[in-house]
Structure formats: C-alpha cells, structure tokens
Design a protein around this motif. Structure first.
Motif, short mmCIF file in Angstrom:
data_model
loop_
_atom_site.label_atom_id
_atom_site.label_comp_id
_atom_site.label_asym_id
_atom_site.label_seq_id
_atom_site.Cartn_x
_atom_site.Cartn_y
_atom_site.Cartn_z
N SER A 1 0.83 -1.19 0.00
CA SER A 1 0.00 0.00 0.00
C SER A 1 0.87 1.25 0.00
O SER A 1 1.91 1.29 0.65
N THR A 2 0.41 2.26 -0.71
CA THR A 2 1.09 3.56 -0.69
C THR A 2 0.29 4.57 0.11
O THR A 2 0.73 5.71 0.24
N ILE A 3 -0.89 4.18 0.63
CA ILE A 3 -1.74 5.15 1.32
C ILE A 3 -2.04 4.80 2.78
O ILE A 3 -2.70 5.56 3.45
N HIS A 4 -1.55 3.66 3.27
CA HIS A 4 -1.89 3.23 4.63
C HIS A 4 -0.70 3.27 5.56
O HIS A 4 0.45 3.25 5.13
N SER A 5 -1.00 3.27 6.85
CA SER A 5 0.00 3.21 7.90
C SER A 5 -0.27 1.96 8.73
O SER A 5 -1.43 1.64 9.01
N PRO A 6 0.75 1.22 9.17
CA PRO A 6 0.51 0.00 9.94
C PRO A 6 0.01 0.28 11.36
O PRO A 6 -0.44 -0.62 12.03
N GLU A 7 0.07 1.53 11.80
CA GLU A 7 -0.36 1.86 13.15
C GLU A 7 -1.87 2.08 13.27
O GLU A 7 -2.37 2.24 14.36
N LEU A 8 -2.59 2.12 12.15
CA LEU A 8 -4.03 2.41 12.18
C LEU A 8 -4.84 1.11 12.20
O LEU A 8 -4.69 0.27 11.33
N TRP A 9 -5.70 0.97 13.22
CA TRP A 9 -6.54 -0.21 13.40
C TRP A 9 -8.00 0.22 13.50
O TRP A 9 -8.30 1.34 13.90
N ILE A 10 -8.91 -0.68 13.16
CA ILE A 10 -10.35 -0.38 13.21
C ILE A 10 -11.07 -1.59 13.80
O ILE A 10 -10.78 -2.73 13.43
N PRO A 11 -12.02 -1.35 14.73
CA PRO A 11 -12.79 -2.48 15.26
C PRO A 11 -13.79 -2.98 14.21
O PRO A 11 -14.48 -2.19 13.58
N THR A 12 -13.84 -4.29 14.01
CA THR A 12 -14.70 -4.90 13.01
C THR A 12 -15.27 -6.19 13.56
O THR A 12 -14.56 -6.96 14.21
N LYS A 13 -16.56 -6.45 13.28
CA LYS A 13 -17.16 -7.72 13.69
C LYS A 13 -16.67 -8.81 12.75
O LYS A 13 -16.75 -8.68 11.53
N ARG A 14 -16.12 -9.87 13.34
CA ARG A 14 -15.59 -10.97 12.55
C ARG A 14 -16.24 -12.28 12.99
O ARG A 14 -16.59 -12.45 14.15
N LYS A 15 -16.39 -13.21 12.05
CA LYS A 15 -16.92 -14.54 12.35
C LYS A 15 -15.77 -15.49 12.63
O LYS A 15 -14.74 -15.46 11.96
N ARG A 16 -15.96 -16.36 13.61
CA ARG A 16 -14.96 -17.36 13.95
C ARG A 16 -14.86 -18.37 12.80
O ARG A 16 -15.86 -18.87 12.30
N PRO A 17 -13.64 -18.70 12.35
CA PRO A 17 -13.48 -19.69 11.29
C PRO A 17 -13.92 -21.08 11.76
O PRO A 17 -13.88 -21.37 12.95
N SER A 18 -14.31 -21.91 10.84
CA SER A 18 -14.72 -23.27 11.19
C SER A 18 -13.52 -24.09 11.65
O SER A 18 -12.37 -23.73 11.40
N THR A 19 -13.80 -25.19 12.28
CA THR A 19 -12.72 -26.05 12.78
C THR A 19 -11.94 -26.70 11.65
O THR A 19 -10.80 -27.13 11.84
N GLU A 66 -16.89 -17.48 21.55
CA GLU A 66 -17.80 -16.61 20.79
C GLU A 66 -17.76 -16.94 19.30
O GLU A 66 -16.71 -17.21 18.74
N VAL A 67 -18.93 -16.92 18.64
CA VAL A 67 -19.03 -17.17 17.21
C VAL A 67 -18.72 -15.89 16.43
O VAL A 67 -18.04 -15.91 15.42
N ILE A 68 -19.22 -14.76 16.91
CA ILE A 68 -18.96 -13.45 16.31
C ILE A 68 -18.35 -12.56 17.38
O ILE A 68 -18.85 -12.50 18.50
N LYS A 69 -17.27 -11.88 17.02
CA LYS A 69 -16.58 -11.05 17.99
C LYS A 69 -16.05 -9.80 17.30
O LYS A 69 -15.67 -9.85 16.14
N GLU A 70 -16.05 -8.69 18.02
CA GLU A 70 -15.47 -7.47 17.47
C GLU A 70 -13.97 -7.50 17.73
O GLU A 70 -13.52 -7.53 18.87
N LEU A 71 -13.21 -7.52 16.65
CA LEU A 71 -11.75 -7.55 16.72
C LEU A 71 -11.18 -6.34 15.99
O LEU A 71 -11.79 -5.84 15.06
#
Length: 117
Positions: free
Chosen positions: A44-62, A77-82
């Motif tokens: 990427s030419t426009i992003h910084s590695p220090e920037l994070w955003i909370p996002t709801k994610r689904k747990r991957p299957s086994t 948890e099946v869905i978690k904000e990470l």
C-alpha cells in the motif's frame, strides 16, 4: 525499515486478533504481512501500519486451514469485534472493484479490425 513490530490499537491496547504485524517500508510503499485465517500479504502507498479499526468478525470453522491459530482470539464466541489493520479493512471493502470494472468493460467491448499499412 524492516522487521517485526508490536502494535497498539486505537484504545492503547494490543489488538486481540494479532499481537505482531510484520512490515517493511521503502520509498513510500508499505509491505504488510498479517495473520488472519491465512497469512495476508499487502502492498500500500496510502496506509499506515499503526491504524486499526474495530470490526465484527466470524470465527473460522474447525476445518479451516489455520483453524488452530485463527480461532484463538474468539474463545467460545461465534462473532466477535476484533481490531484489524485499516489497510486490510479497506481491501475487504473494495476488493471487488477491479472485477466489476472488467465485467462492465467486457459488456461494451467492441471488436474492430485494424489493418497495418
């Protein structure tokens, strides 16, 4: 600058999804390696590695390829904000853009013959 760095999330804590982000920056280009369900590599030419955003994610299957690693932040948890890197979030949001552009172009493509003199 190349190497492994531990990052802090927007709220001052280590993001729960991953505690280490591998990066290299050269001539204004960020090279990023981040562990999601699989290892994700990104330039990427426009992003910084220090920037994070909370996002709801689904747990991957086994049966997921890297289930052992990828399921750890979820616990029971099946869905978690990470918190995920903004570069990854932007990619997930806009990743279909090139495919859509190619689809539109194919619809209106003209087949014109040209002759050389």
């Amino acid at each position: 600058m190349a190497g492994s760095i531990s990052l802090r999330g927007a709220r001052g804590h280590t993001p729960s999804a991953v505690s280490t982000l591998y990066r290299s920056e050269a001539q204004g280009v960020l090279c990023l390696a981040w562990q999601d369900n699989n290892l994700v590599l990104l330039l990427s030419t426009i992003h910084s590695p220090e920037l994070w955003i909370p996002t709801k994610r689904k747990r991957p299957s086994t049966t997921s390829t890297n289930a052992k690693v990828a399921r750890l932040p979820f616990g029971d948890e099946v869905i978690k904000e990470l918190e995920i890197p903004i570069a990854i979030n932007d990619y997930n949001h806009y990743m279909g853009g090139v495919d859509i552009a190619n689809q539109y172009r194919a619809t209106y493509e003209t087949h014109q013959r040209s002759e050389r003199n």
